[in-house]
Write a protein that holds these residues in place. Structure first.
Motif, PDB file in Angstrom:
ATOM      1  N   HIS A 116     -19.881  -8.984 -23.175  1.00 41.11           N
ATOM      2  CA  HIS A 116     -20.947  -7.526 -22.600  1.00 41.11           C
ATOM      3  C   HIS A 116     -20.141  -7.624 -20.824  1.00 41.11           C
ATOM      4  CE1 HIS A 116     -23.838  -7.902 -19.041  1.00 41.11           C
ATOM      5  NE2 HIS A 116     -24.265  -7.362 -20.354  1.00 41.11           N
ATOM      6  N   PRO A 117     -19.811  -6.670 -20.641  1.00 38.97           N
ATOM      7  CA  PRO A 117     -18.858  -5.736 -19.397  1.00 38.97           C
ATOM      8  C   PRO A 117     -18.677  -7.063 -18.713  1.00 38.97           C
ATOM      9  CG  PRO A 117     -20.549  -4.277 -19.956  1.00 38.97           C
ATOM     10  CD  PRO A 117     -20.794  -5.886 -20.528  1.00 38.97           C
ATOM     11  N   GLU A 118     -20.403  -7.671 -17.389  1.00 37.42           N
ATOM     12  CA  GLU A 118     -19.945  -8.183 -16.865  1.00 37.42           C
ATOM     13  C   GLU A 118     -19.117 -10.314 -17.128  1.00 37.42           C
ATOM     14  OE1 GLU A 118     -23.904  -9.735 -15.270  1.00 37.42           O
ATOM     15  OE2 GLU A 118     -24.204  -7.526 -14.977  1.00 37.42           O
ATOM     16  N   THR A 119     -19.357 -10.732 -18.248  1.00 37.13           N
ATOM     17  CA  THR A 119     -18.348 -11.877 -19.195  1.00 37.13           C
ATOM     18  C   THR A 119     -16.688 -11.482 -18.927  1.00 37.13           C
ATOM     19  OG1 THR A 119     -20.084 -12.718 -20.291  1.00 37.13           O
ATOM     20  CG2 THR A 119     -17.720 -13.139 -20.889  1.00 37.13           C
ATOM     21  N   HIS A 120     -16.403 -10.037 -19.457  1.00 30.91           N
ATOM     22  CA  HIS A 120     -15.290  -9.689 -19.392  1.00 30.91           C
ATOM     23  C   HIS A 120     -14.602  -9.635 -17.733  1.00 30.91           C
ATOM     24  CE1 HIS A 120     -11.978  -7.830 -20.466  1.00 30.91           C
ATOM     25  NE2 HIS A 120     -11.814  -6.239 -19.858  1.00 30.91           N
ATOM     26  N   LEU A 121     -15.662  -9.064 -16.384  1.00 36.65           N
ATOM     27  CA  LEU A 121     -14.953  -8.710 -16.395  1.00 36.65           C
ATOM     28  C   LEU A 121     -13.963 -10.660 -15.270  1.00 36.65           C
ATOM     29  CD1 LEU A 121     -14.301  -7.399 -13.178  1.00 36.65           C
ATOM     30  CD2 LEU A 121     -16.762  -7.285 -12.481  1.00 36.65           C
ATOM     31  N   ALA A 122     -15.629 -11.554 -15.376  1.00 40.23           N
ATOM     32  CA  ALA A 122     -15.753 -12.427 -14.622  1.00 40.23           C
ATOM     33  C   ALA A 122     -14.040 -13.441 -15.700  1.00 40.23           C
ATOM     34  CB  ALA A 122     -16.958 -13.967 -15.150  1.00 40.23           C
ATOM     35  N   LEU A 123     -14.191 -13.175 -16.327  1.00 39.83           N
ATOM     36  CA  LEU A 123     -13.051 -13.575 -17.414  1.00 39.83           C
ATOM     37  C   LEU A 123     -11.700 -13.012 -16.551  1.00 39.83           C
ATOM     38  CD1 LEU A 123     -13.817 -13.713 -21.261  1.00 39.83           C
ATOM     39  CD2 LEU A 123     -13.683 -15.826 -19.444  1.00 39.83           C
ATOM     40  N   HIS A 124     -11.554 -11.937 -16.409  1.00 42.63           N
ATOM     41  CA  HIS A 124     -10.519 -11.644 -15.818  1.00 42.63           C
ATOM     42  C   HIS A 124     -10.280 -11.666 -14.777  1.00 42.63           C
ATOM     43  CE1 HIS A 124      -7.480  -8.136 -14.204  1.00 42.63           C
ATOM     44  NE2 HIS A 124      -8.319  -7.720 -13.341  1.00 42.63           N
ATOM     45  N   HIS A 125     -11.679 -11.903 -13.834  1.00 39.80           N
ATOM     46  CA  HIS A 125     -11.266 -12.498 -12.097  1.00 39.80           C
ATOM     47  C   HIS A 125     -10.880 -14.053 -12.064  1.00 39.80           C
ATOM     48  CE1 HIS A 125     -12.510  -9.696  -9.871  1.00 39.80           C
ATOM     49  NE2 HIS A 125     -13.809  -9.050 -10.506  1.00 39.80           N
ATOM     50  N   ALA A 126     -11.375 -14.945 -13.748  1.00 39.40           N
ATOM     51  CA  ALA A 126     -10.412 -16.002 -13.550  1.00 39.40           C
ATOM     52  C   ALA A 126      -8.970 -16.626 -14.240  1.00 39.40           C
ATOM     53  CB  ALA A 126     -11.119 -16.789 -14.320  1.00 39.40           C
ATOM     54  N   ARG A 127      -8.630 -15.510 -14.786  1.00 37.07           N
ATOM     55  CA  ARG A 127      -7.372 -14.794 -15.031  1.00 37.07           C
ATOM     56  C   ARG A 127      -6.110 -14.383 -14.593  1.00 37.07           C
ATOM     57  NH1 ARG A 127      -3.225 -16.975 -17.651  1.00 37.07           N
ATOM     58  NH2 ARG A 127      -1.149 -15.659 -18.234  1.00 37.07           N
ATOM     59  N   ALA A 128      -6.757 -13.577 -13.419  1.00 37.24           N
ATOM     60  CA  ALA A 128      -5.857 -12.832 -12.787  1.00 37.24           C
ATOM     61  C   ALA A 128      -5.952 -14.166 -11.348  1.00 37.24           C
ATOM     62  CB  ALA A 128      -6.800 -12.102 -11.931  1.00 37.24           C
ATOM     63  N   ALA A 129      -7.330 -14.786 -10.918  1.00 35.31           N
ATOM     64  CA  ALA A 129      -7.085 -16.353  -9.825  1.00 35.31           C
ATOM     65  C   ALA A 129      -5.914 -17.227 -10.754  1.00 35.31           C
ATOM     66  CB  ALA A 129      -8.248 -17.086  -9.357  1.00 35.31           C
ATOM     67  N   GLU A 130      -5.691 -17.766 -11.604  1.00 36.78           N
ATOM     68  CA  GLU A 130      -4.960 -18.127 -12.778  1.00 36.78           C
ATOM     69  C   GLU A 130      -3.550 -17.964 -12.094  1.00 36.78           C
ATOM     70  OE1 GLU A 130      -5.286 -18.937 -16.378  1.00 36.78           O
ATOM     71  OE2 GLU A 130      -7.799 -20.134 -16.181  1.00 36.78           O
ATOM     72  N   LEU A 131      -3.334 -16.806 -11.856  1.00 38.16           N
ATOM     73  CA  LEU A 131      -1.462 -15.844 -11.801  1.00 38.16           C
ATOM     74  C   LEU A 131      -1.246 -16.144 -10.874  1.00 38.16           C
ATOM     75  CD1 LEU A 131      -2.315 -12.997 -14.767  1.00 38.16           C
ATOM     76  CD2 LEU A 131      -0.824 -15.066 -15.358  1.00 38.16           C
ATOM     77  N   ARG A 132      -2.216 -15.918 -10.281  1.00 35.21           N
ATOM     78  CA  ARG A 132      -1.462 -16.112  -8.472  1.00 35.21           C
ATOM     79  C   ARG A 132      -1.188 -17.292  -8.288  1.00 35.21           C
ATOM     80  NH1 ARG A 132      -7.002 -12.721  -7.940  1.00 35.21           N
ATOM     81  NH2 ARG A 132      -6.726 -10.506  -7.674  1.00 35.21           N
ATOM     82  N   ALA A 133      -2.120 -18.567  -8.475  1.00 31.84           N
ATOM     83  CA  ALA A 133      -1.988 -19.719  -8.615  1.00 31.84           C
ATOM     84  C   ALA A 133       0.369 -20.113  -8.877  1.00 31.84           C
ATOM     85  CB  ALA A 133      -3.210 -20.562  -8.671  1.00 31.84           C
ATOM     86  N   GLU A 134      -0.051 -19.563 -10.060  1.00 33.41           N
ATOM     87  CA  GLU A 134       1.214 -20.181 -10.390  1.00 33.41           C
ATOM     88  C   GLU A 134       2.281 -18.507 -10.219  1.00 33.41           C
ATOM     89  OE1 GLU A 134       3.116 -19.074 -14.784  1.00 33.41           O
ATOM     90  OE2 GLU A 134       1.204 -19.098 -14.457  1.00 33.41           O
ATOM     91  N   ALA A 135       1.365 -17.892  -8.988  1.00 35.03           N
ATOM     92  CA  ALA A 135       3.047 -16.975  -8.685  1.00 35.03           C
ATOM     93  C   ALA A 135       2.876 -17.679  -7.083  1.00 35.03           C
ATOM     94  CB  ALA A 135       2.604 -15.941  -7.951  1.00 35.03           C
ATOM     95  N   ASP A 136       1.894 -18.260  -6.856  1.00 37.52           N
ATOM     96  CA  ASP A 136       2.522 -19.168  -5.894  1.00 37.52           C
ATOM     97  C   ASP A 136       3.332 -20.076  -5.690  1.00 37.52           C
ATOM     98  OD1 ASP A 136       0.884 -17.197  -4.452  1.00 37.52           O
ATOM     99  OD2 ASP A 136      -1.678 -18.508  -3.925  1.00 37.52           O
TER     100      ASP A 136
END
Length: 60
Positions: free
Chosen positions: A2-22
């Protein structure tokens, strides 16, 4: 998926990557004094090697 599920997963992964970069950025900032010490150490070694190496004789 579902597009909303995909978007939620994308946001979660982006937050993980930002935290790792920090985390990497903070580790790099904390490591800077050692970089200066390392460069100074290698410079002293280079100077020592130049002083220890005999100079070639000059032919007049």
């Amino acid at each position: 998926m579902h597009p909303e599920t995909h978007l939620a997963l994308h946001h979660a992964r982006a937050a993980e990557l930002r935290a790792e970069a920090d985390g990497h950025r903070l580790a790099a900032e904390a490591k800077q004094p050692y970089d200066l010490r390392t460069r100074l150490g290698w410079t002293l070694i280079e100077v020592g090697l130049r002083l220890a190496t005999p100079r070639p004789a000059l032919n007049p």
